[in-house]
Design an enzyme around this catalytic site. Structure first.
Site, PDB file in Angstrom:
ATOM      1  N   ASP A 165      -5.814  -8.272  -0.330  1.00  0.00           N
ATOM      2  CA  ASP A 165      -4.909  -7.852  -1.196  1.00  0.00           C
ATOM      3  C   ASP A 165      -5.537  -6.568  -1.913  1.00  0.00           C
ATOM      4  O   ASP A 165      -6.486  -6.614  -2.683  1.00  0.00           O
ATOM      5  CB  ASP A 165      -4.161  -8.604  -2.345  1.00  0.00           C
ATOM      6  CG  ASP A 165      -3.315  -9.643  -1.817  1.00  0.00           C
ATOM      7  OD1 ASP A 165      -2.856  -9.419  -0.510  1.00  0.00           O
ATOM      8  OD2 ASP A 165      -3.015 -10.636  -2.383  1.00  0.00           O
TER       9      ASP A 165
ATOM     10  N   ASP B 203      -1.709  -3.245   3.120  1.00  0.00           N
ATOM     11  CA  ASP B 203      -3.000  -3.526   2.598  1.00  0.00           C
ATOM     12  C   ASP B 203      -4.190  -2.801   3.260  1.00  0.00           C
ATOM     13  O   ASP B 203      -4.969  -2.437   2.932  1.00  0.00           O
ATOM     14  CB  ASP B 203      -3.233  -5.058   2.451  1.00  0.00           C
ATOM     15  CG  ASP B 203      -2.466  -5.803   1.187  1.00  0.00           C
ATOM     16  OD1 ASP B 203      -2.464  -5.071   0.276  1.00  0.00           O
ATOM     17  OD2 ASP B 203      -1.846  -6.799   1.411  1.00  0.00           O
TER      18      ASP B 203
ATOM     19  N   ARG C 197       0.723  -6.379  -5.094  1.00  0.00           N
ATOM     20  CA  ARG C 197       1.866  -6.566  -4.768  1.00  0.00           C
ATOM     21  C   ARG C 197       2.104  -7.514  -3.798  1.00  0.00           C
ATOM     22  O   ARG C 197       1.137  -8.069  -2.853  1.00  0.00           O
ATOM     23  CB  ARG C 197       2.369  -5.268  -4.067  1.00  0.00           C
ATOM     24  CG  ARG C 197       1.881  -4.892  -2.802  1.00  0.00           C
ATOM     25  CD  ARG C 197       2.120  -3.902  -1.975  1.00  0.00           C
ATOM     26  NE  ARG C 197       3.388  -3.824  -1.136  1.00  0.00           N
ATOM     27  CZ  ARG C 197       3.031  -4.560   0.180  1.00  0.00           C
ATOM     28  NH1 ARG C 197       2.181  -4.586   0.528  1.00  0.00           N
ATOM     29  NH2 ARG C 197       4.162  -4.371   0.815  1.00  0.00           N
TER      30      ARG C 197
END
Length: 165
Positions: free
Chosen positions: A151, A123, A114
């Site tokens: 990420d 995150d 995302r």
């Protein structure tokens, strides 16, 4: 235009009728995965709104910014206030650390990654969470982007037409 702004523009371009139909479809796809303690956001800036459809059916926990880098999740039953980025947050009395599922807002997505708003709150939280991590997005938010080492991949991303794993 940068990719983040383009994704926000794409999701904002949906009509109210389109948005409602797509949100219902996304919610129907999400429902089989919901169990136990569920982390969920209250949508802002035309994010997919699953909360409105399930708020009275599950044990929900809403994110609250604890400082400039950290979020925690608190009961949806707590009093809510407006947070730093115009988010709606619980006042934050009892943090819940053992969530079973977390529904994550998405600006853009690529494979099972995302793109958020760029601050890294989710995150940092998700990297240590054993919860099932589900991103919810409209198909129009799909866009190829460079995945960073920070990420965190999601277990799945659910759109109105598919489930990406």
């Amino acid at each position: 235009m940068d990719k983040r702004k383009l994704c926000i523009q794409r999701r904002s371009s949906l009509s109210k009728t389109e948005r409602l139909l797509k949100e219902k479809a996304i919610t129907n796809c999400v429902l089989p995965f919901l169990k136990g303690k569920i982390g969920i956001y209250i949508s802002i800036r035309n994010e997919v709104d699953v909360y409105a459809f399930i708020k009275d059916q599950f044990d929900l926990y809403i994110p609250k910014m604890l400082d400039d880098v950290t979020i925690g999740f608190y009961s949806d039953h707590e009093e809510k206030i407006q947070g730093k980025f115009s988010t709606i947050e619980p006042i934050g009395i009892h943090e819940e650390k053992d969530l079973d599922v977390i529904l994550v807002p998405v600006v853009g997505f690529f494979k099972n990654y995302r793109m958020g708003y760029g601050k890294g709150y989710y995150d940092r939280y998700l990297k240590d969470s054993p919860a099932l991590k589900i991103g919810v997005a409209f198909d129009v938010q799909e866009m190829e982007f460079e995945v960073k080492t920070t990420d965190v991949p999601l277990d799945m991303i659910i759109t109105e037409t598919r489930i990406l794993r």
